[in-house]
Design a protein around this motif. Structure first.
Motif, PDB file in Angstrom:
ATOM      1  N   GLU A  49       0.832  -1.207   0.000  1.00  0.00           N
ATOM      2  CA  GLU A  49       0.000   0.000   0.000  1.00  0.00           C
ATOM      3  C   GLU A  49       0.865   1.254   0.000  1.00  0.00           C
ATOM      4  O   GLU A  49       0.539   2.243  -0.666  1.00  0.00           O
ATOM      5  N   GLN A  52       2.137   1.764  -3.518  1.00  0.00           N
ATOM      6  CA  GLN A  52       1.048   2.255  -4.368  1.00  0.00           C
ATOM      7  C   GLN A  52       0.786   3.738  -4.111  1.00  0.00           C
ATOM      8  O   GLN A  52       0.600   4.512  -5.053  1.00  0.00           O
ATOM      9  N   ASN A  53       0.766   4.147  -2.847  1.00  0.00           N
ATOM     10  CA  ASN A  53       0.531   5.556  -2.508  1.00  0.00           C
ATOM     11  C   ASN A  53       1.630   6.452  -3.078  1.00  0.00           C
ATOM     12  O   ASN A  53       1.342   7.523  -3.630  1.00  0.00           O
ATOM     13  N   ASN A  55       3.545   5.828  -5.676  1.00  0.00           N
ATOM     14  CA  ASN A  55       3.395   5.852  -7.134  1.00  0.00           C
ATOM     15  C   ASN A  55       2.269   6.791  -7.547  1.00  0.00           C
ATOM     16  O   ASN A  55       2.396   7.537  -8.516  1.00  0.00           O
ATOM     17  N   ASN A  56       1.161   6.758  -6.820  1.00  0.00           N
ATOM     18  CA  ASN A  56       0.039   7.647  -7.136  1.00  0.00           C
ATOM     19  C   ASN A  56       0.420   9.106  -6.942  1.00  0.00           C
ATOM     20  O   ASN A  56       0.068   9.960  -7.761  1.00  0.00           O
ATOM     21  N   GLU A  57       1.149   9.403  -5.868  1.00  0.00           N
ATOM     22  CA  GLU A  57       1.589  10.779  -5.630  1.00  0.00           C
ATOM     23  C   GLU A  57       2.524  11.252  -6.737  1.00  0.00           C
ATOM     24  O   GLU A  57       2.414  12.386  -7.213  1.00  0.00           O
ATOM     25  N   ALA A  59       2.617  10.143  -9.820  1.00  0.00           N
ATOM     26  CA  ALA A  59       1.853  10.268 -11.058  1.00  0.00           C
ATOM     27  C   ALA A  59       0.993  11.522 -11.063  1.00  0.00           C
ATOM     28  O   ALA A  59       0.662  12.049 -12.129  1.00  0.00           O
ATOM     29  N   ASN A  60       0.641  12.035  -9.899  1.00  0.00           N
ATOM     30  CA  ASN A  60      -0.215  13.210  -9.803  1.00  0.00           C
ATOM     31  C   ASN A  60       0.565  14.488  -9.497  1.00  0.00           C
ATOM     32  O   ASN A  60      -0.018  15.471  -9.079  1.00  0.00           O
TER      33      ASN A  60
END
Length: 79
Positions: A49, A52-53, A55-57, A59-60
């Motif tokens: 998790e 994933q967090n 990677n999301n940060e 990407a954004n």
């Protein structure tokens, strides 16, 4: 969610090639052995998790940062 009871030394099979085995039980903790093909990634849930967090940060990230990152890379390549 499937819930199963197992004793020390007993195992659970997932599919044909993933085995979860109870290695030891000490208080409220167990040691769990996992045998799986090297092509199967195995992570602790909290670590997965976290990855994933992050990677999301990434990407954004705001688009305004991209020129700054490119400039930093170019300056680094000059050395």
């Amino acid at each position: 969610m499937l819930v199963l009871s197992r004793k020390k030394g007993e195992a659970i099979l997932i599919g044909e090639n993933i085995e979860l085995k109870i290695i030891s039980i000490e208080g409220d903790q167990i040691k769990l052995g996992i045998r799986a093909p090297s092509s199967v990634e195995v992570f602790r849930k909290e670590l997965y998790e976290s990855i994933q967090n992050e990677n999301n940060e990434a990407a954004n990230a705001p688009l305004e940062l991209l020129p700054l990152l490119q400039q930093k890379k170019e300056n680094k390549d000059d050395f």
